[in-house]
Design a protein around this motif. Structure first.
Motif, PDB file in Angstrom:
ATOM      1  N   VAL A  70       0.850  -1.200   0.000  1.00 51.47           N
ATOM      2  CA  VAL A  70       0.000   0.000   0.000  1.00 51.47           C
ATOM      3  C   VAL A  70       0.880   1.243   0.000  1.00 51.47           C
ATOM      4  N   GLN A  71       1.886   1.260   0.868  1.00 50.92           N
ATOM      5  CA  GLN A  71       2.778   2.424   0.942  1.00 50.92           C
ATOM      6  C   GLN A  71       3.558   2.613  -0.358  1.00 50.92           C
ATOM      7  N   LEU A  72       3.994   1.511  -0.947  1.00 51.07           N
ATOM      8  CA  LEU A  72       4.706   1.605  -2.222  1.00 51.07           C
ATOM      9  C   LEU A  72       3.787   2.178  -3.299  1.00 51.07           C
ATOM     10  N   GLY A  73       2.523   1.792  -3.273  1.00 50.06           N
ATOM     11  CA  GLY A  73       1.554   2.359  -4.204  1.00 50.06           C
ATOM     12  C   GLY A  73       1.409   3.855  -4.034  1.00 50.06           C
ATOM     13  N   VAL A  74       1.423   4.310  -2.789  1.00 48.99           N
ATOM     14  CA  VAL A  74       1.318   5.753  -2.519  1.00 48.99           C
ATOM     15  C   VAL A  74       2.517   6.484  -3.127  1.00 48.99           C
ATOM     16  N   VAL A  75       3.701   5.924  -2.963  1.00 51.00           N
ATOM     17  CA  VAL A  75       4.902   6.553  -3.535  1.00 51.00           C
ATOM     18  C   VAL A  75       4.815   6.562  -5.059  1.00 51.00           C
ATOM     19  N   HIS A  76       4.402   5.448  -5.637  1.00 52.32           N
ATOM     20  CA  HIS A  76       4.296   5.365  -7.106  1.00 52.32           C
ATOM     21  C   HIS A  76       3.181   6.250  -7.654  1.00 52.32           C
ATOM     22  N   GLU A  77       2.170   6.504  -6.870  1.00 52.67           N
ATOM     23  CA  GLU A  77       1.005   7.267  -7.336  1.00 52.67           C
ATOM     24  C   GLU A  77       1.419   8.609  -7.934  1.00 52.67           C
ATOM     25  N   ARG A  78       2.446   9.225  -7.394  1.00 48.89           N
ATOM     26  CA  ARG A  78       2.894  10.536  -7.871  1.00 48.89           C
ATOM     27  C   ARG A  78       3.541  10.462  -9.251  1.00 48.89           C
ATOM     28  N   GLU A  79       4.185   9.332  -9.530  1.00 47.79           N
ATOM     29  CA  GLU A  79       5.003   9.215 -10.742  1.00 47.79           C
ATOM     30  C   GLU A  79       4.415   8.283 -11.805  1.00 47.79           C
ATOM     31  N   ASP A  80       3.760   7.200 -11.349  1.00 46.20           N
ATOM     32  CA  ASP A  80       3.334   6.169 -12.293  1.00 46.20           C
ATOM     33  C   ASP A  80       2.076   5.489 -11.757  1.00 46.20           C
ATOM     34  N   SER A  82       0.077   3.408 -13.045  1.00 50.11           N
ATOM     35  CA  SER A  82      -0.071   1.976 -13.314  1.00 50.11           C
ATOM     36  C   SER A  82       0.676   1.139 -12.271  1.00 50.11           C
ATOM     37  N   LYS A  83       1.822   1.611 -11.817  1.00 51.05           N
ATOM     38  CA  LYS A  83       2.547   0.903 -10.762  1.00 51.05           C
ATOM     39  C   LYS A  83       1.795   0.988  -9.442  1.00 51.05           C
ATOM     40  N   ALA A  84       1.207   2.145  -9.170  1.00 52.66           N
ATOM     41  CA  ALA A  84       0.408   2.292  -7.952  1.00 52.66           C
ATOM     42  C   ALA A  84      -0.753   1.316  -7.969  1.00 52.66           C
ATOM     43  N   GLU A  85      -1.434   1.256  -9.094  1.00 51.51           N
ATOM     44  CA  GLU A  85      -2.572   0.342  -9.225  1.00 51.51           C
ATOM     45  C   GLU A  85      -2.143  -1.110  -9.016  1.00 51.51           C
ATOM     46  N   ALA A  86      -1.011  -1.492  -9.601  1.00 55.12           N
ATOM     47  CA  ALA A  86      -0.527  -2.875  -9.463  1.00 55.12           C
ATOM     48  C   ALA A  86      -0.226  -3.204  -8.002  1.00 55.12           C
ATOM     49  N   CYS A  87       0.409  -2.287  -7.306  1.00 57.79           N
ATOM     50  CA  CYS A  87       0.716  -2.510  -5.879  1.00 57.79           C
ATOM     51  C   CYS A  87      -0.565  -2.669  -5.079  1.00 57.79           C
ATOM     52  N   TRP A  88      -1.519  -1.776  -5.321  1.00 56.41           N
ATOM     53  CA  TRP A  88      -2.755  -1.816  -4.544  1.00 56.41           C
ATOM     54  C   TRP A  88      -3.580  -3.061  -4.852  1.00 56.41           C
ATOM     55  N   ARG A  89      -3.571  -3.511  -6.091  1.00 61.60           N
ATOM     56  CA  ARG A  89      -4.312  -4.735  -6.432  1.00 61.60           C
ATOM     57  C   ARG A  89      -3.677  -5.956  -5.760  1.00 61.60           C
ATOM     58  N   ARG A  90      -2.346  -5.996  -5.705  1.00 58.58           N
ATOM     59  CA  ARG A  90      -1.674  -7.092  -4.987  1.00 58.58           C
ATOM     60  C   ARG A  90      -2.018  -7.049  -3.504  1.00 58.58           C
ATOM     61  N   LEU A 107      -8.925   0.430  -0.151  1.00 53.65           N
ATOM     62  CA  LEU A 107      -8.094   0.412  -1.357  1.00 53.65           C
ATOM     63  C   LEU A 107      -8.932   0.427  -2.627  1.00 53.65           C
ATOM     64  N   GLU A 108     -10.072  -0.249  -2.616  1.00 49.85           N
ATOM     65  CA  GLU A 108     -10.939  -0.206  -3.797  1.00 49.85           C
ATOM     66  C   GLU A 108     -11.423   1.217  -4.046  1.00 49.85           C
ATOM     67  N   GLU A 109     -11.726   1.943  -2.977  1.00 51.24           N
ATOM     68  CA  GLU A 109     -12.127   3.344  -3.120  1.00 51.24           C
ATOM     69  C   GLU A 109     -10.964   4.177  -3.661  1.00 51.24           C
ATOM     70  N   ARG A 110      -9.778   3.914  -3.156  1.00 57.77           N
ATOM     71  CA  ARG A 110      -8.612   4.648  -3.633  1.00 57.77           C
ATOM     72  C   ARG A 110      -8.342   4.365  -5.110  1.00 57.77           C
ATOM     73  N   LEU A 111      -8.546   3.112  -5.528  1.00 60.65           N
ATOM     74  CA  LEU A 111      -8.381   2.761  -6.946  1.00 60.65           C
ATOM     75  C   LEU A 111      -9.402   3.484  -7.818  1.00 60.65           C
ATOM     76  N   GLU A 112     -10.630   3.610  -7.349  1.00 64.63           N
ATOM     77  CA  GLU A 112     -11.645   4.348  -8.098  1.00 64.63           C
ATOM     78  C   GLU A 112     -11.244   5.807  -8.256  1.00 64.63           C
ATOM     79  N   VAL A 118      -6.946   9.623 -13.550  1.00 69.67           N
ATOM     80  CA  VAL A 118      -6.253   9.242 -14.786  1.00 69.67           C
ATOM     81  C   VAL A 118      -7.123   9.542 -16.003  1.00 69.67           C
ATOM     82  N   ARG A 119      -8.410   9.237 -15.882  1.00 71.37           N
ATOM     83  CA  ARG A 119      -9.329   9.489 -16.993  1.00 71.37           C
ATOM     84  C   ARG A 119      -9.602  10.973 -17.169  1.00 71.37           C
TER      85      ARG A 119
END
Length: 120
Positions: A70-80, A82-90, A107-112, A118-119
């Motif tokens: 989850v924390q790695l997803g937060v870090v990736h969220e700023r830059e990428d 798709s990486k954030a999404e992958a971390c959160w789905r795992r 996490l599902e809410e955060r993904l939404e 992104v859209r």
């Protein structure tokens, strides 16, 4: 690139001659990732979290592993995103296995929210 100070920080935190604890080192790496993040050092924060992931995985600590994802997803969220999404789905997958429904819902809410940004 990891600085000399952050490479040696686990030794400093535990004492140079103390036996290394994988759990302790993983926790130290998570803390160091926060410091790197606050300093704007994205790559260094990612390095610390990825090492913490490997350590927790080696310990078989799935709960901590998911939390670090989850924390790695937060870090990736700023830059990428798709990486954030992958971390959160795992992490969601692990949380589901553990019956941690509150974390799954968060996490599902955060993904939404991420998808909506992104859209654009």
């Amino acid at each position: 690139m990891t600085s000399r100070l952050t490479r040696s920080a686990p030794k400093l935190l535990c004492g140079a001659n103390a036996p290394r604890s994988s759990s302790g080192e993983a926790g130290a790496r998570v803390s160091l990732s926060h410091i790197a993040g606050w300093r704007g050092q994205h790559e260094e924060a990612v390095e610390h979290l990825e090492l913490a992931l490997r350590l927790y995985q080696g310990l078989g600590d799935a709960a901590a592993h998911a939390d670090v994802l989850v924390q790695l997803g937060v870090v990736h969220e700023r830059e990428d995103s798709s990486k954030a999404e992958a971390c959160w789905r795992r992490a969601i997958s692990i949380y589901r296995e553990q019956g941690r429904s509150a974390e799954v819902a968060q996490l599902e809410e955060r993904l939404e929210e991420l998808d909506a940004r992104v859209r654009g």
